[in-house]
Structure formats: structure tokens, C-alpha cells
Design an enzyme around this catalytic site. Structure first.
Site, PDB file in Angstrom:
ATOM      1  N   LYS A  22       0.855  -1.292  -0.084  1.00  8.99           N
ATOM      2  CA  LYS A  22      -0.161  -0.086   0.156  1.00  8.99           C
ATOM      3  C   LYS A  22       0.823   1.329  -0.134  1.00  8.99           C
ATOM      4  O   LYS A  22       2.078   1.304   0.334  1.00  8.99           O
ATOM      5  CB  LYS A  22      -0.916  -0.045   1.175  1.00  8.99           C
ATOM      6  CG  LYS A  22      -2.104  -1.057   1.382  1.00  8.99           C
ATOM      7  CD  LYS A  22      -2.785  -1.089   2.543  1.00  8.99           C
ATOM      8  CE  LYS A  22      -3.935  -2.111   2.325  1.00  8.99           C
ATOM      9  NZ  LYS A  22      -4.840  -1.837   3.370  1.00  8.99           N
TER      10      LYS A  22
ATOM     11  N   PHE B  83     -15.611   3.372   6.784  1.00  9.25           N
ATOM     12  CA  PHE B  83     -14.400   3.700   6.472  1.00  9.25           C
ATOM     13  C   PHE B  83     -14.202   3.458   4.814  1.00  9.25           C
ATOM     14  O   PHE B  83     -12.933   3.822   4.441  1.00  9.25           O
ATOM     15  CB  PHE B  83     -13.410   2.925   7.296  1.00  9.25           C
ATOM     16  CG  PHE B  83     -13.568   1.472   6.949  1.00  9.25           C
ATOM     17  CD1 PHE B  83     -12.831   0.692   5.851  1.00  9.25           C
ATOM     18  CD2 PHE B  83     -13.973   0.567   8.068  1.00  9.25           C
ATOM     19  CE1 PHE B  83     -13.054  -0.764   5.805  1.00  9.25           C
ATOM     20  CE2 PHE B  83     -14.157  -0.720   8.033  1.00  9.25           C
ATOM     21  CZ  PHE B  83     -13.557  -1.475   6.813  1.00  9.25           C
TER      22      PHE B  83
ATOM     23  N   ARG C 240      -1.880 -14.422   4.569  1.00  6.35           N
ATOM     24  CA  ARG C 240      -2.333 -13.802   5.423  1.00  6.35           C
ATOM     25  C   ARG C 240      -1.877 -13.881   6.953  1.00  6.35           C
ATOM     26  O   ARG C 240      -1.788 -13.003   7.783  1.00  6.35           O
ATOM     27  CB  ARG C 240      -3.743 -14.521   5.764  1.00  6.35           C
ATOM     28  CG  ARG C 240      -4.809 -14.126   4.538  1.00  6.35           C
ATOM     29  CD  ARG C 240      -5.448 -12.849   4.357  1.00  6.35           C
ATOM     30  NE  ARG C 240      -5.932 -12.172   5.686  1.00  6.35           N
ATOM     31  CZ  ARG C 240      -6.656 -10.887   5.466  1.00  6.35           C
ATOM     32  NH1 ARG C 240      -6.843 -10.362   4.473  1.00  6.35           N
ATOM     33  NH2 ARG C 240      -7.168 -10.494   6.560  1.00  6.35           N
TER      34      ARG C 240
ATOM     35  N   THR D 253      -5.260  -7.297  10.816  1.00  5.41           N
ATOM     36  CA  THR D 253      -5.624  -5.997   9.932  1.00  5.41           C
ATOM     37  C   THR D 253      -5.101  -4.582  10.829  1.00  5.41           C
ATOM     38  O   THR D 253      -4.508  -3.679  10.326  1.00  5.41           O
ATOM     39  CB  THR D 253      -7.022  -6.034  10.043  1.00  5.41           C
ATOM     40  OG1 THR D 253      -7.598  -6.996   9.359  1.00  5.41           O
ATOM     41  CG2 THR D 253      -7.471  -4.550   9.406  1.00  5.41           C
TER      42      THR D 253
ATOM     43  N   ARG E 256       2.961  -6.425   9.313  1.00  6.76           N
ATOM     44  CA  ARG E 256       1.980  -5.358   9.755  1.00  6.76           C
ATOM     45  C   ARG E 256       2.557  -4.714  11.200  1.00  6.76           C
ATOM     46  O   ARG E 256       2.566  -3.924  11.492  1.00  6.76           O
ATOM     47  CB  ARG E 256       0.494  -5.700   9.739  1.00  6.76           C
ATOM     48  CG  ARG E 256      -0.286  -5.527   8.442  1.00  6.76           C
ATOM     49  CD  ARG E 256      -1.313  -6.064   8.356  1.00  6.76           C
ATOM     50  NE  ARG E 256      -2.284  -5.801   7.363  1.00  6.76           N
ATOM     51  CZ  ARG E 256      -3.751  -6.153   6.668  1.00  6.76           C
ATOM     52  NH1 ARG E 256      -4.117  -6.937   7.405  1.00  6.76           N
ATOM     53  NH2 ARG E 256      -4.032  -5.768   5.608  1.00  6.76           N
TER      54      ARG E 256
ATOM     55  N   ASN F 211      -1.671   0.109   6.851  1.00  6.91           N
ATOM     56  CA  ASN F 211      -1.362  -0.969   7.591  1.00  6.91           C
ATOM     57  C   ASN F 211      -0.350  -1.871   6.587  1.00  6.91           C
ATOM     58  O   ASN F 211      -0.244  -2.949   6.504  1.00  6.91           O
ATOM     59  CB  ASN F 211      -2.500  -2.016   7.959  1.00  6.91           C
ATOM     60  CG  ASN F 211      -3.449  -2.160   7.031  1.00  6.91           C
ATOM     61  OD1 ASN F 211      -3.229  -1.895   5.712  1.00  6.91           O
ATOM     62  ND2 ASN F 211      -4.794  -2.915   7.387  1.00  6.91           N
TER      63      ASN F 211
ATOM     64  N   HIS G 207      -2.016  -5.308   1.360  1.00  8.26           N
ATOM     65  CA  HIS G 207      -3.203  -6.003   1.522  1.00  8.26           C
ATOM     66  C   HIS G 207      -3.073  -7.338   1.102  1.00  8.26           C
ATOM     67  O   HIS G 207      -2.050  -7.750   0.167  1.00  8.26           O
ATOM     68  CB  HIS G 207      -4.243  -5.427   0.210  1.00  8.26           C
ATOM     69  CG  HIS G 207      -5.420  -6.446  -0.211  1.00  8.26           C
ATOM     70  ND1 HIS G 207      -6.283  -6.361   0.299  1.00  8.26           N
ATOM     71  CD2 HIS G 207      -5.155  -7.061  -1.006  1.00  8.26           C
ATOM     72  CE1 HIS G 207      -7.264  -7.177  -0.192  1.00  8.26           C
ATOM     73  NE2 HIS G 207      -6.617  -7.720  -1.161  1.00  8.26           N
TER      74      HIS G 207
HETATM   75  P1  ADP Z   1      -7.787  -6.876   5.776  1.00  3.20           P
HETATM   76  O1  ADP Z   1      -6.958  -5.937   5.061  1.00  3.20           O
HETATM   77  O2  ADP Z   1      -6.757  -7.391   6.834  1.00  3.20           O
HETATM   78  O3  ADP Z   1      -8.201  -8.148   4.917  1.00  3.20           O
HETATM   79  P2  ADP Z   1     -10.523  -6.036   6.068  1.00  3.20           P
HETATM   80  O4  ADP Z   1     -10.824  -6.659   4.624  1.00  3.20           O
HETATM   81  O5  ADP Z   1     -11.292  -6.026   6.948  1.00  3.20           O
HETATM   82  O6  ADP Z   1      -8.927  -6.166   6.652  1.00  3.20           O
HETATM   83  O7  ADP Z   1     -10.522  -4.202   5.498  1.00  3.20           O
HETATM   84  C1  ADP Z   1      -9.682  -3.925   4.300  1.00  3.20           C
HETATM   85  C2  ADP Z   1      -8.958  -2.732   4.745  1.00  3.20           C
HETATM   86  O8  ADP Z   1      -9.721  -1.739   5.149  1.00  3.20           O
HETATM   87  C3  ADP Z   1      -7.980  -2.856   5.976  1.00  3.20           C
HETATM   88  O9  ADP Z   1      -6.622  -3.586   5.551  1.00  3.20           O
HETATM   89  C4  ADP Z   1      -7.695  -1.427   6.385  1.00  3.20           C
HETATM   90  O10 ADP Z   1      -6.869  -0.801   5.557  1.00  3.20           O
HETATM   91  C5  ADP Z   1      -9.061  -0.897   6.257  1.00  3.20           C
HETATM   92  N1  ADP Z   1      -9.726  -1.003   7.358  1.00  3.20           N
HETATM   93  C6  ADP Z   1     -10.739  -2.071   8.053  1.00  3.20           C
HETATM   94  N2  ADP Z   1     -11.201  -1.884   9.040  1.00  3.20           N
HETATM   95  C7  ADP Z   1     -11.055  -0.492   9.184  1.00  3.20           C
HETATM   96  C8  ADP Z   1     -11.280   0.399  10.361  1.00  3.20           C
HETATM   97  N3  ADP Z   1     -12.002   0.109  11.353  1.00  3.20           N
HETATM   98  N4  ADP Z   1     -11.066   1.835  10.047  1.00  3.20           N
HETATM   99  C9  ADP Z   1     -10.345   2.119   9.069  1.00  3.20           C
HETATM  100  N5  ADP Z   1      -9.741   1.349   8.290  1.00  3.20           N
HETATM  101  C10 ADP Z   1     -10.095   0.127   8.343  1.00  3.20           C
HETATM  102 MG    MG Z   2      -9.629  -7.996   3.544  1.00  9.59          MG
END
Ligand code: ADP
Ligand code: MG
Length: 133
Positions: free
Chosen positions: A9, A57, A85, A91, A102, A112, A115
């Protein structure tokens, strides 16, 4: 062999962490089959993240992913989706285990650093989204 999609990212590209992150994948037996540095539009980010369209978000997330260059990669290896993962970590970097990407590099839940696809099905869709192979 299983494949998954990984994205470095904007926060990590900006801090010159591309090679550090690639080295972590390689050390963990995930081969980088394809890699390209691109910049996407906000509309493309909105399409990519549309599973999250109902989340509070969502708009910030799409603005963020389109805010600067990213690196999109196809990773290949045994159980690549789950393996990636695990290497990425939780996350929220605050909750991520030691030595995960992360934990090492994430700044906050939104910045973070990486992806990764969350299922084999989504990995196929996400690879198709970015690569015309
Ligand atoms: P991951 O990337 O671990 O698969 P998610 O698919 O739940 O997580 O979310 C996608 C992305 O959205 C996350 O990587 C993060 O950048 C953002 N995100 C998730 N939850 C939040 C939150 N509560 N507030 C702000 N950004 C969030
Ligand atoms: Mg995701």
C-alpha cells in the site's frame, strides 16, 4: 500451486519498504510470480474494495489506496492465501503478531502497509482485476 494477490500500500511504498516486504514473502516460501508498480484511480479503488462499500471507512479506504503508487503482486506457494494472511498479520498493526509485516511496518489500522486476498475465490478475482495474463 495456489496463488494469491498482495498489494504493498502507499504508506509502505512511500517509506521505501518494497524490497523489505518482498524479501519477507520470499523467505516464507512465497514466490513473486508477477509484480508491478502502478497508481490507481479512486474509481478503480472503489471497484476493488466494493465488498466494503457499506462500511463507514469505505470512502477513506478508497481515497487512501489511490493516493500514491502501490505494488501489486501475484504470490505463489503452498496454501498461498492463508500463508500470506499469516505473514501479513492482523488488520490492526496493534494486534499483529511479532515479525508479521503489519507488526513490523504498519502505522495504523488504515495505513497497514499490505493487502492480501482472504480466500481462494477472492484471490482469483483480485488477480484478474490487476493482471491480464
Ligand atoms: P484486511 O486488509 O486485513 O483483509 P479488511 O478486509 O477487514 O482487512 O479491511 C480492508 C482494509 O480496510 C484494511 O486493510 C484497512 O486498511 C481498512 N480498515 C479495516 N477496518 C478499518 C477500520 N475500522 N477503520 C479504518 N480502516 C479500516
Ligand atoms: Mg480483506
Amino acid at each position: 500451486m495456489e496463488q494469491t494477490l498482495s498489494i504493498i500500500k502507499p504508506d509502505a511504498v512511500e517509506r521505501n519498504l518494497i524490497q523489505n516486504i518482498k524479501d519477507i514473502f520470499t523467505k516464507n516460501n512465497l514466490k513473486i510470480k508477477e509484480s508491478k508498480k502502478i497508481k490507481i484511480s479512486k474509481d478503480e479503488a472503489a471497484e476493488f474494495y466494493k465488498v466494503h462499500q457499506s462500511k463507514p471507512f469505505y470512502n477513506d479506504l478508497c481515497t487512501y489506496l489511490s493516493s500514491g503508487p502501490i505494488v501489486v503482486m501475484i504470490l505463489e506457494g503452498e496454501n498461498a492465501v492463508l500463508a500470506n494472511r499469516k505473514i501479513m498479520g492482523a488488520t490492526n498493526p496493534k494486534d499483529a503478531e511479532e515479525n508479521t509485516i503489519r507488526k513490523l511496518y504498519g502505522i495504523s489500522i488504515d495505513k497497514n502497509s499490505v493487502h492480501g486476498s482472504d480466500s481462494i475465490d477472492n484471490a482469483k478475482k483480485e488477480i484478474d482485476f490487476f493482471f491480464d495474463l
